[in-house]
Scaffold this active site. Structure first.
Site, PDB file in Angstrom:
ATOM      1  N   HIS A  46      -2.424  -7.304 -18.936  1.00 38.76           N
ATOM      2  CA  HIS A  46      -2.098  -7.276 -17.499  1.00 38.76           C
ATOM      3  C   HIS A  46      -1.015  -8.327 -17.215  1.00 38.76           C
ATOM      4  O   HIS A  46      -1.003  -9.396 -17.830  1.00 38.76           O
ATOM      5  CB  HIS A  46      -3.352  -7.554 -16.673  1.00 38.76           C
ATOM      6  CG  HIS A  46      -3.150  -7.283 -15.215  1.00 38.76           C
ATOM      7  ND1 HIS A  46      -2.531  -8.186 -14.376  1.00 38.76           N
ATOM      8  CD2 HIS A  46      -3.448  -6.211 -14.455  1.00 38.76           C
ATOM      9  CE1 HIS A  46      -2.465  -7.667 -13.157  1.00 38.76           C
ATOM     10  NE2 HIS A  46      -3.015  -6.468 -13.174  1.00 38.76           N
ATOM     11  N   GLU A  57      -0.693 -10.427 -14.988  1.00 38.40           N
ATOM     12  CA  GLU A  57      -1.198 -11.762 -14.614  1.00 38.40           C
ATOM     13  C   GLU A  57      -1.639 -12.543 -15.852  1.00 38.40           C
ATOM     14  O   GLU A  57      -1.548 -13.767 -15.878  1.00 38.40           O
ATOM     15  CB  GLU A  57      -2.337 -11.614 -13.585  1.00 38.40           C
ATOM     16  CG  GLU A  57      -1.770 -11.198 -12.230  1.00 38.40           C
ATOM     17  CD  GLU A  57      -2.701 -10.381 -11.360  1.00 38.40           C
ATOM     18  OE1 GLU A  57      -3.916 -10.337 -11.629  1.00 38.40           O
ATOM     19  OE2 GLU A  57      -2.193  -9.762 -10.406  1.00 38.40           O
ATOM     20  N   GLU A 115       2.745  -0.849 -14.555  1.00 37.71           N
ATOM     21  CA  GLU A 115       2.543  -1.670 -13.367  1.00 37.71           C
ATOM     22  C   GLU A 115       3.773  -2.546 -13.141  1.00 37.71           C
ATOM     23  O   GLU A 115       3.863  -3.648 -13.708  1.00 37.71           O
ATOM     24  CB  GLU A 115       1.318  -2.566 -13.536  1.00 37.71           C
ATOM     25  CG  GLU A 115       0.024  -1.812 -13.748  1.00 37.71           C
ATOM     26  CD  GLU A 115      -1.178  -2.603 -13.238  1.00 37.71           C
ATOM     27  OE1 GLU A 115      -1.926  -2.052 -12.438  1.00 37.71           O
ATOM     28  OE2 GLU A 115      -1.340  -3.763 -13.627  1.00 37.71           O
ATOM     29  N   SER A 130      -0.024  -1.732  -5.796  1.00 33.21           N
ATOM     30  CA  SER A 130      -0.235  -1.436  -4.377  1.00 33.21           C
ATOM     31  C   SER A 130      -0.548   0.035  -4.111  1.00 33.21           C
ATOM     32  O   SER A 130      -0.056   0.616  -3.135  1.00 33.21           O
ATOM     33  CB  SER A 130       0.971  -1.908  -3.549  1.00 33.21           C
ATOM     34  OG  SER A 130       1.136  -3.317  -3.680  1.00 33.21           O
ATOM     35  N   GLY A 166      -5.791  -2.434  -7.828  1.00 30.47           N
ATOM     36  CA  GLY A 166      -6.267  -3.796  -7.614  1.00 30.47           C
ATOM     37  C   GLY A 166      -6.949  -3.929  -6.257  1.00 30.47           C
ATOM     38  O   GLY A 166      -8.110  -3.564  -6.080  1.00 30.47           O
ATOM     39  N   GLY A 167      -6.212  -4.421  -5.267  1.00 23.51           N
ATOM     40  CA  GLY A 167      -6.773  -4.732  -3.950  1.00 23.51           C
ATOM     41  C   GLY A 167      -7.598  -3.611  -3.330  1.00 23.51           C
ATOM     42  O   GLY A 167      -8.704  -3.854  -2.816  1.00 23.51           O
TER      43      GLY A 167
END
Ligand code: PEP
Length: 247
Positions: free
Chosen positions: A94, A96, A164, A209, A230-231
């Site tokens: 990922h 991050e 991503e 997103s 994600g969110g």
């Protein structure tokens, strides 16, 4: 025909009560049988998620794993331990992890080998930064990440790739369906040139997103086989709407 997959990356969010609430709402919602669904909580919430999802169609995965199966690696979790707990999936590489933990393509490749050896299904993430896209380097960057992580493995049956774009993660910016499709087609072409990978059978997810309002137009594209979310995966009604858009 590739089955759609929608996976939720919960990142470093959750508590006993929020995991309980989120999973009960998800499992109580409409989950179309044609879409494979997975949730990836933090390590400490895996056992709780596995218990709640046992006997349901929702699979559970981790957000990372070690490149080793056991040993003196303080703070790490081995892929074999994830399988032993009942996990099916693991997210690898990922952005991050690449950004905050300096994960290289070589390390992602070693983690992938260990995950596959243990019996986990890997979701390998790739994607360019905004600066790289603006410099016209998006395909070169993604191509190098794919080669670095995926080449040299004896067998990668069940591999899933997630595209991503870093500039779209958690920013509210989404690649347009056309931008995403263009990169997904490029990725499928690259996969065809890597060793044992069956490019046409490999699922390529879009992440960045994804929301109920943009999911359907992304999923309508030929090479977009689902999403890494994600969110929006932290809100049961939004995650359910994205899952249903993939049906
Ligand atoms: C992600 O972190 O994998 C992701 C896609 O996040 P978000 O949906 O919040 O952009």
């Amino acid at each position: 025909m590739r089955q759609a997959l929608v996976a939720g990356n919960w990142k470093m969010h959750g508590s006993r009560s929020s995991v309980d609430e989120l999973l009960k709402a998800l499992l109580g919602g409409s989950l179309p049988s044609q879409v494979e669904v997975a949730v990836c909580p933090t390590y400490v919430h895996l056992a709780q998620a596995l218990a709640l999802c046992a006997g349901t169609s929702v699979a559970v995965g981790a957000q990372d794993c070690s490149h080793m199966q056991a040993g003196a690696f303080t703070g790490e979790v081995a892929p074999a331990m994830l399988v032993d707990q009942g996990c099916d999936w693991v997210i690898l590489g990922h952005s991050e992890r690449r950004q905050y933990h300096a994960e290289s393509d070589d390390l992602v490749s070693a983690k992938l080998a260990a995950a596959v050896e243990a019996g986990l299904s890997p979701i390998v993430c790739v994607g360019e930064t905004r600066e790289q896209r603006e410099a016209g380097e998006a395909e070169a960057v993604v191509g190098a990440q794919l080669q670095g992580a995926l080449s040299g493995h004896a067998s990668l049956a069940g591999l899933v790739v997630a595209y991503e774009p870093v500039w779209a993660i958690g920013t509210g910016l989404t690649a347009s369906p056309e931008q995403a499709q263009e990169m997904h087609a490029f990725i499928r072409g690259q996969l065809a040139g890597i060793g044992e990978i069956e490019a046409d059978a490999t699922r390529i997810l879009y992440g960045g997103s994804v929301k109920p309002g943009n999911a359907a137009e992304l999923f309508a594209k030929d090479d977009i086989d689902g999403a890494l979310v994600g969110g929006a995966a932290l809100v049961a009604q939004d995650f359910l709407a994205i899952i249903n858009a993939a049906a």
